[in-house]
Design an enzyme around this catalytic site. Structure first.
Site, PDB file in Angstrom:
ATOM      1  N   CYS A 142       0.630  -1.245  -0.094  1.00  0.00           N
ATOM      2  CA  CYS A 142      -0.083  -0.221  -0.026  1.00  0.00           C
ATOM      3  C   CYS A 142       0.960   1.134  -0.036  1.00  0.00           C
ATOM      4  O   CYS A 142       1.728   1.320   0.752  1.00  0.00           O
ATOM      5  CB  CYS A 142      -0.918   0.050   1.095  1.00  0.00           C
ATOM      6  SG  CYS A 142      -1.605   1.651   1.664  1.00  0.00           S
ATOM      7  N   ASP A 158       0.407  16.517   0.326  1.00  0.00           N
ATOM      8  CA  ASP A 158      -0.045  15.941  -1.134  1.00  0.00           C
ATOM      9  C   ASP A 158       0.961  16.105  -2.071  1.00  0.00           C
ATOM     10  O   ASP A 158       1.303  17.282  -2.313  1.00  0.00           O
ATOM     11  CB  ASP A 158      -1.411  16.435  -1.270  1.00  0.00           C
ATOM     12  CG  ASP A 158      -2.216  15.619  -2.342  1.00  0.00           C
ATOM     13  OD1 ASP A 158      -3.210  14.846  -1.940  1.00  0.00           O
ATOM     14  OD2 ASP A 158      -1.737  15.486  -3.513  1.00  0.00           O
ATOM     15  N   HIS A 199      -3.125   0.291   8.749  1.00  0.00           N
ATOM     16  CA  HIS A 199      -4.010   0.086   7.340  1.00  0.00           C
ATOM     17  C   HIS A 199      -5.377  -0.051   7.628  1.00  0.00           C
ATOM     18  O   HIS A 199      -5.935  -0.722   8.336  1.00  0.00           O
ATOM     19  CB  HIS A 199      -3.320  -0.900   6.693  1.00  0.00           C
ATOM     20  CG  HIS A 199      -4.062  -0.910   5.326  1.00  0.00           C
ATOM     21  ND1 HIS A 199      -3.524   0.108   4.063  1.00  0.00           N
ATOM     22  CD2 HIS A 199      -5.008  -1.441   4.561  1.00  0.00           C
ATOM     23  CE1 HIS A 199      -4.320  -0.229   3.189  1.00  0.00           C
ATOM     24  NE2 HIS A 199      -5.317  -1.155   3.459  1.00  0.00           N
ATOM     25  N   ASN A 257     -12.181  10.844   0.534  1.00  0.00           N
ATOM     26  CA  ASN A 257     -12.962  10.157  -0.505  1.00  0.00           C
ATOM     27  C   ASN A 257     -13.078   8.776  -0.222  1.00  0.00           C
ATOM     28  O   ASN A 257     -12.052   7.975   0.136  1.00  0.00           O
ATOM     29  CB  ASN A 257     -12.193  10.606  -2.000  1.00  0.00           C
ATOM     30  CG  ASN A 257     -11.916  11.879  -2.519  1.00  0.00           C
ATOM     31  OD1 ASN A 257     -13.142  12.617  -2.319  1.00  0.00           O
ATOM     32  ND2 ASN A 257     -10.828  12.445  -2.920  1.00  0.00           N
ATOM     33  N   HIS A 290      -5.988   3.704   1.262  1.00  0.00           N
ATOM     34  CA  HIS A 290      -5.476   3.807   2.625  1.00  0.00           C
ATOM     35  C   HIS A 290      -6.336   4.871   3.301  1.00  0.00           C
ATOM     36  O   HIS A 290      -6.067   6.158   2.586  1.00  0.00           O
ATOM     37  CB  HIS A 290      -4.036   3.754   2.913  1.00  0.00           C
ATOM     38  CG  HIS A 290      -3.536   3.923   4.256  1.00  0.00           C
ATOM     39  ND1 HIS A 290      -2.711   3.144   4.732  1.00  0.00           N
ATOM     40  CD2 HIS A 290      -3.714   4.680   5.192  1.00  0.00           C
ATOM     41  CE1 HIS A 290      -2.230   3.207   5.851  1.00  0.00           C
ATOM     42  NE2 HIS A 290      -3.177   4.254   6.234  1.00  0.00           N
ATOM     43  N   HIS A 331      -7.592   8.273   4.273  1.00  0.00           N
ATOM     44  CA  HIS A 331      -6.758   9.386   4.423  1.00  0.00           C
ATOM     45  C   HIS A 331      -7.718  10.676   4.328  1.00  0.00           C
ATOM     46  O   HIS A 331      -8.880  10.629   3.807  1.00  0.00           O
ATOM     47  CB  HIS A 331      -5.759   9.517   3.322  1.00  0.00           C
ATOM     48  CG  HIS A 331      -6.426   9.500   1.874  1.00  0.00           C
ATOM     49  ND1 HIS A 331      -6.599   8.289   1.345  1.00  0.00           N
ATOM     50  CD2 HIS A 331      -6.412  10.436   0.935  1.00  0.00           C
ATOM     51  CE1 HIS A 331      -6.969   8.515   0.155  1.00  0.00           C
ATOM     52  NE2 HIS A 331      -7.034   9.691  -0.120  1.00  0.00           N
TER      53      HIS A 331
HETATM   54  P1  DGP Z   1      -7.596  10.115  -3.136  1.00  0.00           P
HETATM   55  O1  DGP Z   1      -8.025  10.711  -4.776  1.00  0.00           O
HETATM   56  O2  DGP Z   1      -8.732  10.749  -2.169  1.00  0.00           O
HETATM   57  O3  DGP Z   1      -7.396   8.856  -3.088  1.00  0.00           O
HETATM   58  O4  DGP Z   1      -6.283  11.183  -2.911  1.00  0.00           O
HETATM   59  C1  DGP Z   1      -5.118  10.645  -3.189  1.00  0.00           C
HETATM   60  C2  DGP Z   1      -4.062  11.551  -2.852  1.00  0.00           C
HETATM   61  O5  DGP Z   1      -2.904  11.170  -2.798  1.00  0.00           O
HETATM   62  C3  DGP Z   1      -4.022  12.661  -4.049  1.00  0.00           C
HETATM   63  O6  DGP Z   1      -4.437  13.918  -3.994  1.00  0.00           O
HETATM   64  C4  DGP Z   1      -2.745  12.355  -4.571  1.00  0.00           C
HETATM   65  C5  DGP Z   1      -1.801  11.895  -3.417  1.00  0.00           C
HETATM   66  N1  DGP Z   1      -0.749  11.141  -3.654  1.00  0.00           N
HETATM   67  C6  DGP Z   1      -0.655  10.007  -4.390  1.00  0.00           C
HETATM   68  N2  DGP Z   1       0.361   9.341  -4.329  1.00  0.00           N
HETATM   69  C7  DGP Z   1       1.282  10.213  -3.587  1.00  0.00           C
HETATM   70  C8  DGP Z   1       2.466  10.251  -3.193  1.00  0.00           C
HETATM   71  O7  DGP Z   1       3.020   9.105  -3.759  1.00  0.00           O
HETATM   72  N3  DGP Z   1       2.942  10.888  -2.283  1.00  0.00           N
HETATM   73  C9  DGP Z   1       2.248  11.882  -1.758  1.00  0.00           C
HETATM   74  N4  DGP Z   1       2.773  12.827  -0.901  1.00  0.00           N
HETATM   75  N5  DGP Z   1       0.883  12.217  -2.327  1.00  0.00           N
HETATM   76  C10 DGP Z   1       0.343  11.339  -2.988  1.00  0.00           C
END
Ligand code: DGP
Length: 113
Positions: free
Chosen positions: A4, A30, A46, A86, A97, A99
């Site tokens: 994950c 993000d 998790h 979401n 996971h 968030h």
């Molecule tokens: P969601 O669409 O709600 O599942 O949001 C997932 C978020 O995770 C999205 O806004 C981008 C972020 N994200 C994806 N991969 C990575 C990563 O490798 N590092 C960081 N810091 N954020 C990530």
């Protein structure tokens, strides 16, 4: 080992820009910010999504909501902010996971869909 993305970030196997950490919670910026401040706050254990929250695992969710005001204050979000999670396919959840997105630093859109 947990396959994950956010578990790997929490473990330090994938780098992240950490803004907060305690025994239950990890928060980091993000990678694709949608606002001047865009922090992701996750339980260290998790949990796939909000749909899996139960009385047995909700302590980390409660902690997340306790630390959100601290993170918002540290990030200078004195004029308000938005917290979003979401969930599932229709909720457009991309990382499975649990968030919470903390968004702020500008006047956000009134639209939520
Ligand atoms: P969601 O669409 O709600 O599942 O949001 C997932 C978020 O995770 C999205 O806004 C981008 C972020 N994200 C994806 N991969 C990575 C990563 O490798 N590092 C960081 N810091 N954020 C990530």
């Amino acid at each position: 080992m947990c396959d994950c993305l956010f578990c790997k970030i929490i473990a330090g196997d994938i780098p992240s820009s950490k803004v907060y950490e305690d025994d239950l919670v990890y928060a980091f910026r993000d990678i694709q910010p949608m606002a001047p401040v865009h922090v992701l706050i996750v339980p260290k254990t998790h949990l796939p999504s909000a749909d899996g929250v139960t009385a047995a695992n909700s302590a980390s969710v409660a902690r997340i909501f306790e630390v959100i005001p601290q993170i918002a204050k540290a990030e200078g979000l004195t004029n308000g902010y938005r917290v979003i999670t979401n969930c599932g396919e229709d909720g457009c959840q991309s990382v499975k996971h649990l968030h919470f997105h903390l968004l702020g630093g500008k006047k956000l859109s009134e639209k939520l869909d």
